[in-house]
Motif scaffolding. Structure first.
Motif, PDB file in Angstrom:
ATOM      1  N   ASN A  99       0.655  -1.161  -0.141  1.00  0.00           N
ATOM      2  CA  ASN A  99      -0.021   0.522   0.219  1.00  0.00           C
ATOM      3  C   ASN A  99       0.407   1.320  -0.257  1.00  0.00           C
ATOM      4  OD1 ASN A  99      -2.730   1.165  -0.132  1.00  0.00           O
ATOM      5  ND2 ASN A  99      -2.088   2.021   1.587  1.00  0.00           N
ATOM      6  N   LEU A 100       1.978   1.146   0.737  1.00  0.00           N
ATOM      7  CA  LEU A 100       2.964   2.457   1.002  1.00  0.00           C
ATOM      8  C   LEU A 100       3.324   2.597  -0.683  1.00  0.00           C
ATOM      9  CD1 LEU A 100       4.372   2.376   4.469  1.00  0.00           C
ATOM     10  CD2 LEU A 100       2.527   3.661   3.895  1.00  0.00           C
ATOM     11  N   ALA A 101       3.480   1.028  -1.293  1.00  0.00           N
ATOM     12  CA  ALA A 101       4.469   1.672  -2.809  1.00  0.00           C
ATOM     13  C   ALA A 101       3.501   2.222  -3.471  1.00  0.00           C
ATOM     14  CB  ALA A 101       5.188   0.089  -3.014  1.00  0.00           C
ATOM     15  N   ARG A 102       2.628   1.951  -3.801  1.00  0.00           N
ATOM     16  CA  ARG A 102       0.933   1.914  -3.872  1.00  0.00           C
ATOM     17  C   ARG A 102       1.278   3.493  -4.172  1.00  0.00           C
ATOM     18  NH1 ARG A 102      -3.889   4.432  -3.381  1.00  0.00           N
ATOM     19  NH2 ARG A 102      -3.677   3.290  -0.987  1.00  0.00           N
ATOM     20  N   LEU A 103       0.955   4.401  -2.795  1.00  0.00           N
ATOM     21  CA  LEU A 103       0.960   5.985  -2.423  1.00  0.00           C
ATOM     22  C   LEU A 103       1.952   6.562  -3.056  1.00  0.00           C
ATOM     23  CD1 LEU A 103      -0.663   6.231   1.044  1.00  0.00           C
ATOM     24  CD2 LEU A 103      -1.666   6.641  -1.360  1.00  0.00           C
ATOM     25  N   THR A 104       2.966   6.531  -2.952  1.00  0.00           N
ATOM     26  CA  THR A 104       4.548   6.572  -3.424  1.00  0.00           C
ATOM     27  C   THR A 104       4.409   6.735  -4.641  1.00  0.00           C
ATOM     28  OG1 THR A 104       5.551   5.364  -1.854  1.00  0.00           O
ATOM     29  CG2 THR A 104       7.302   6.435  -3.600  1.00  0.00           C
ATOM     30  N   ARG A 105       3.960   5.923  -5.122  1.00  0.00           N
ATOM     31  CA  ARG A 105       3.928   5.872  -7.053  1.00  0.00           C
ATOM     32  C   ARG A 105       2.686   6.825  -7.548  1.00  0.00           C
ATOM     33  NH1 ARG A 105       3.701   0.219  -6.780  1.00  0.00           N
ATOM     34  NH2 ARG A 105       1.277  -0.329  -7.011  1.00  0.00           N
ATOM     35  N   ASP A 106       1.394   6.901  -6.408  1.00  0.00           N
ATOM     36  CA  ASP A 106       0.706   7.619  -6.929  1.00  0.00           C
ATOM     37  C   ASP A 106       0.982   9.554  -6.888  1.00  0.00           C
ATOM     38  OD1 ASP A 106      -1.151   5.316  -7.562  1.00  0.00           O
ATOM     39  OD2 ASP A 106      -1.958   5.727  -5.994  1.00  0.00           O
ATOM     40  N   ILE A 107       1.471   9.636  -6.252  1.00  0.00           N
ATOM     41  CA  ILE A 107       2.264  10.891  -5.449  1.00  0.00           C
ATOM     42  C   ILE A 107       3.500  11.058  -6.481  1.00  0.00           C
ATOM     43  CG2 ILE A 107       3.359  12.350  -3.932  1.00  0.00           C
ATOM     44  CD1 ILE A 107       1.892  10.187  -1.269  1.00  0.00           C
ATOM     45  N   ASP A 108       4.700  10.530  -6.712  1.00  0.00           N
ATOM     46  CA  ASP A 108       4.696  10.518  -7.673  1.00  0.00           C
ATOM     47  C   ASP A 108       4.233  11.146  -9.195  1.00  0.00           C
ATOM     48  OD1 ASP A 108       7.685  10.279  -5.813  1.00  0.00           O
ATOM     49  OD2 ASP A 108       7.733   8.167  -6.075  1.00  0.00           O
ATOM     50  N   VAL A 109       3.781  10.538  -9.319  1.00  0.00           N
ATOM     51  CA  VAL A 109       3.272  11.406 -10.780  1.00  0.00           C
ATOM     52  C   VAL A 109       2.254  12.304 -10.771  1.00  0.00           C
ATOM     53  CG1 VAL A 109       0.834  10.161 -12.352  1.00  0.00           C
ATOM     54  CG2 VAL A 109       2.113   8.466 -11.072  1.00  0.00           C
ATOM     55  N   LEU A 110       2.068  12.688  -9.761  1.00  0.00           N
ATOM     56  CA  LEU A 110       1.614  13.716  -9.180  1.00  0.00           C
ATOM     57  C   LEU A 110       2.138  14.766  -8.918  1.00  0.00           C
ATOM     58  CD1 LEU A 110      -2.027  13.295  -7.181  1.00  0.00           C
ATOM     59  CD2 LEU A 110      -2.080  13.453  -9.568  1.00  0.00           C
TER      60      LEU A 110
END
Length: 195
Positions: A99-110
């Protein structure tokens, strides 16, 4: 995208059914009202004649259009043990590596699209983003935390735990705080007419 707003998890009759964070969740109505006021969200006019319900929005093809904001959740699916009954996501689900990896990816895209800040809605979202930032610091991002816009969250921010307070007044106070937080997190202030 200037600001990311993060909630806990999709609600069972709202976002889980509409497919859009907070859309149709009882607690999401005030959030969408704030974003519309700011010019950060456009909703189709027919939504005014509908009950605030994710199932109805999905059936009607209702899709909001965001400008300069993104909406997401600390946990990206509606948590349930039996496929029908909502439960809060566990701390291990929220703070687990996947879940933290998903959040990190989402934030990095933004971040690549100009993200300036994050507004968390509720203790669970705030704690999850705090944990993420301890592991992957992002000091350039402004961070603001608000109580969750649910009745329980609104009562938690009220003096004397809401004794004697009207829910409509608490919701309006939350909406003012939310608008301020979104602006402080980096959303550009609305232009005022100087004519």
């Amino acid at each position: 995208v200037h600001v990311l707003l993060v909630g806990e998890a999709p609600g069972p009759r709202g976002a889980d059914k509409s497919g859009v964070p907070f859309l149709g969740d009882a607690a999401g109505k005030g959030l969408y009202d704030v974003l519309v006021r700011l010019g950060a969200m456009a909703l189709p006019p027919e939504i005014e004649r509908m009950e605030w319900d994710g199932v109805l929005f999905a059936a009607g093809g209702i899709v909001p259009v965001a400008t300069g904001v993104a909406l997401g959740n600390a946990f990206d699916c509606c948590p349930t043990d039996n496929g029908a009954t909502f439960r809060a996501p566990t701390r291990s689900e929220l703070e687990g590596p996947a879940n933290l990896a998903r959040l990190t990816r989402d934030i990095d895209v933004l971040r690549a699209r100009g993200l300036k800040g994050i507004v968390t809605l509720g203790r669970v979202a705030t704690r999850t983003i705090d944990t993420l930032f301890k592991r992957s610091p992002m000091p350039e991002l402004a961070r603001r935390a608000l109580p969750h816009p649910s009745a329980q969250g609104l009562l938690s921010m009220a003096p004397d735990r809401g004794k004697g307070a009207r829910m409509a007044d608490l919701q309006e106070a939350w909406m003012v705080r939310c608008q301020y937080a979104v602006l402080q997190a980096g959303y550009p202030a609305p232009e005022t007419d100087k004519s």
